[in-house]
Design an enzyme around this catalytic site. Structure first.
Site, PDB file in Angstrom:
ATOM      1  N   TYR A 141       0.887  -1.172   0.000  1.00 37.53           N
ATOM      2  CA  TYR A 141       0.000   0.000   0.000  1.00 37.53           C
ATOM      3  C   TYR A 141       0.920   1.216   0.000  1.00 37.53           C
ATOM      4  O   TYR A 141       0.811   2.085   0.836  1.00 37.53           O
ATOM      5  CB  TYR A 141      -0.818  -0.104   1.292  1.00 37.53           C
ATOM      6  N   HIS A 146      -2.444   7.382  -2.866  1.00 31.41           N
ATOM      7  CA  HIS A 146      -3.553   6.421  -2.880  1.00 31.41           C
ATOM      8  C   HIS A 146      -4.121   6.241  -1.467  1.00 31.41           C
ATOM      9  O   HIS A 146      -5.330   6.289  -1.259  1.00 31.41           O
ATOM     10  CB  HIS A 146      -3.072   5.076  -3.436  1.00 31.41           C
ATOM     11  N   ARG A 155     -12.497   8.370   6.043  1.00 31.44           N
ATOM     12  CA  ARG A 155     -12.238   9.152   7.269  1.00 31.44           C
ATOM     13  C   ARG A 155     -11.784  10.549   6.857  1.00 31.44           C
ATOM     14  O   ARG A 155     -10.588  10.863   6.887  1.00 31.44           O
ATOM     15  CB  ARG A 155     -11.111   8.491   8.089  1.00 31.44           C
ATOM     16  N   ASP A 245      -4.818  -5.450  -9.517  1.00 34.80           N
ATOM     17  CA  ASP A 245      -5.424  -6.035  -8.316  1.00 34.80           C
ATOM     18  C   ASP A 245      -6.925  -5.741  -8.375  1.00 34.80           C
ATOM     19  O   ASP A 245      -7.404  -4.755  -7.808  1.00 34.80           O
ATOM     20  CB  ASP A 245      -4.761  -5.399  -7.079  1.00 34.80           C
ATOM     21  N   GLN A 252     -15.541  -5.559  -0.103  1.00 37.79           N
ATOM     22  CA  GLN A 252     -14.439  -5.066   0.728  1.00 37.79           C
ATOM     23  C   GLN A 252     -14.945  -4.214   1.902  1.00 37.79           C
ATOM     24  O   GLN A 252     -14.509  -4.380   3.040  1.00 37.79           O
ATOM     25  CB  GLN A 252     -13.484  -4.236  -0.149  1.00 37.79           C
ATOM     26  N   TYR A 256     -13.836  -5.889   5.505  1.00 32.84           N
ATOM     27  CA  TYR A 256     -12.420  -5.615   5.788  1.00 32.84           C
ATOM     28  C   TYR A 256     -12.096  -5.382   7.259  1.00 32.84           C
ATOM     29  O   TYR A 256     -10.933  -5.507   7.648  1.00 32.84           O
ATOM     30  CB  TYR A 256     -11.890  -4.483   4.913  1.00 32.84           C
ATOM     31  N   THR A 372      -1.705   0.277  -5.184  1.00 31.27           N
ATOM     32  CA  THR A 372      -2.172   1.163  -6.250  1.00 31.27           C
ATOM     33  C   THR A 372      -1.251   2.357  -6.415  1.00 31.27           C
ATOM     34  O   THR A 372      -0.888   3.008  -5.429  1.00 31.27           O
ATOM     35  CB  THR A 372      -3.591   1.657  -5.913  1.00 31.27           C
ATOM     36  N   GLU A 386     -11.023   5.941  -6.463  1.00 31.10           N
ATOM     37  CA  GLU A 386     -10.501   7.297  -6.295  1.00 31.10           C
ATOM     38  C   GLU A 386     -11.032   8.237  -7.379  1.00 31.10           C
ATOM     39  O   GLU A 386     -11.458   9.350  -7.088  1.00 31.10           O
ATOM     40  CB  GLU A 386      -8.969   7.281  -6.371  1.00 31.10           C
TER      41      GLU A 386
HETATM   42 MN    MN Z   1      -3.961  -3.534  -4.124  1.00 34.01          MN
END
Ligand code: MN
Length: 436
Positions: A141, A146, A155, A245, A252, A256, A372, A386
């Protein structure tokens, strides 16, 4: 840490494979990426090939006619294996030695004629397979843009979690569902609970997305219990590919917490078939992302002078889309995003070092994905989540359609290339997948 520049990087080299001398080719003689292939609709065994222009140099055929003679025995054996794992396991000396030999073999030289044996297969006639047996797959990540874009959606006041600037965050992905470019991707079913629904339901994902990432193949592994120091990290990296991905955002969002992504990601991951080696990328290394002064310095195990000076890679990546209606109307593709891999907050060396810092062993052929790749500006975001602000802003397609998330029949194409004054352009080739 960085591989040295040598005669294989000379921009003036030309190949007797004339298509490799075209300025717009992905695969000039300075690239020499590795893949695994066999001829379409044939019962031929799969074998290692090297992309050169519009052709593949067949390493098994080269071995048969003695063109690999003189290379160390274990390297010759690795060249005629059915996957890249044995070559990856030998480490960076082997990929450097082989690159030098292949560059010599493919070079146009007026003093000698090209080999007479039939050692080329047209890419158009080949089916490209997964380049390696991938034992384990980890998805990072590493783009702070991203992480911030996604964090803001969930958030708004506190987009980045407190650990982000201190270590490369990742989750363990699923290796079994990694597929080569071109394989259709089946829309997953799953459990989701939109905020306004009173109870969860099980149905096909409505919020299917892509993520453009770079995949890093591990070369020589490490023993369980023995961490890899950052100064050694790149010696354990073989090369890079492009990676999509695929992500089901509705699944998700519901699953998650508290343990992270699971079924929202494990239904498919597409990779480009050619592995561009760190040797080929040597001219395109750059300083690691420059952190604002106010950001904390990473702990010493994640820092080295070389990583700061050369840890980045100047690699441009692009996402393109083509819908069924666009295809019917003869419209090629629409570009959705363009970003730079040099903008990642964490380098590949830092990801690898952090991964092994607890003693976890990496094995040859394991795959680390970058996460990403997004930049700061509009037009540089690497996922629909995004780009459309979680579906709030639709994208207009040239066919008159609108997109917030992927529809059946949509084809997603990832491309990547390195360009720099004074060097040959290095392409990664396409990473394609169509939603069905
Ligand atoms: Mn990914």
């Amino acid at each position: 840490m960085n591989r040295p520049l040598d005669r294989t990087h000379d921009p003036n080299l030309r190949s007797w494979v004339t298509s490799a001398n075209q300025p717009d080719t992905n695969f000039p003689i300075q690239n020499l990426p590795f893949g695994v292939f066999h001829r379409r609709r044939s019962a031929e065994p799969s074998r290692i090939g090297v992309a050169i222009g519009d052709s593949i140099l067949d390493l098994a055929a080269c071995g048969k006619v003695g063109l690999l003679e003189g290379l160390p025995e274990p390297l010759q054996a690795a060249c005629v294996a059915p996957t890249l794992n044995p070559l990856m396991a030998l480490g960076s000396w082997a990929s450097s030695a082989l690159r030098d030999r292949l560059s010599e073999l493919l070079r146009w030289d007026e003093r000698q004629s090209p080999p007479e044996a039939n050692i080329l297969v047209a890419i158009a006639e080949a089916e490209l397979l997964l380049p390696a047996h991938i034992g384990d797959y980890t998805d990072f990540y590493a783009s702070i843009f991203h992480a911030t874009n996604v964090g803001k959606l969930f958030r708004p006041d506190n987009p980045l979690l407190p650990n982000y600037k201190h270590m490369p965050i990742a989750y363990h992905g699923r290796a079994s569902s990694i597929v080569p470019s071109g394989r259709p991707v089946k829309r997953p079913q799953g459990q989701r609970k939109p905020p306004d629904d009173p109870a969860p339901s099980f149905a096909p994902s409505q919020l299917l997305d892509f993520e453009i990432e770079v995949g890093c193949f591990i070369g020589a592994g490490n023993e369980l219990g023995e961490a890899i120091a950052i100064e050694e990290a790149e010696r354990h990296l073989f090369g890079l590919c492009l990676l999509n991905d695929w992500s089901a955002r509705d699944i998700q969002a519901w699953e998650y917490r508290p343990l992270g992504p699971f079924l929202a990601k494990s239904f498919a991951t597409t990779i480009s078939p050619w592995v561009v080696t760190l040797e080929a990328l040597a001219p395109f290394r750059c300083p690691a992302f420059s952190r604002p002064e106010t950001d904390p310095q990473p702990l010493p195990y994640l820092c080295s002078e070389e990583n700061a000076s050369w840890g980045g890679i100047e690699l441009a990546v692009e996402v393109l889309l083509r819908s069924t209606q666009m295809r019917a109307a003869g419209i090629e593709t629409i570009p959705l995003s363009r970003a730079s891999f040099a903008q990642m907050y964490w380098t590949v060396a830092q990801m690898l070092t952090h991964h092994t810092s607890n003693g976890c062993n990496l094995r040859s052929g394991d795959l680390l994905a970058s996460g990403t790749i997004s930049g700061e500006a509009e037009g540089t975001q690497g996922s629909l989540l995004e780009m459309t602000r979680r579906g709030d802003r639709a994208i207009a397609l040239p066919s008159g359609e609108q997109r917030t998330f992927l529809e059946d029949g949509d084809e997603v194409i990832l491309r990547g290339y390195c360009e720099k004054e004074g060097y040959a352009r290095i392409g990664f080739g396409d990473c394609r997948g169509t939603v069905v």
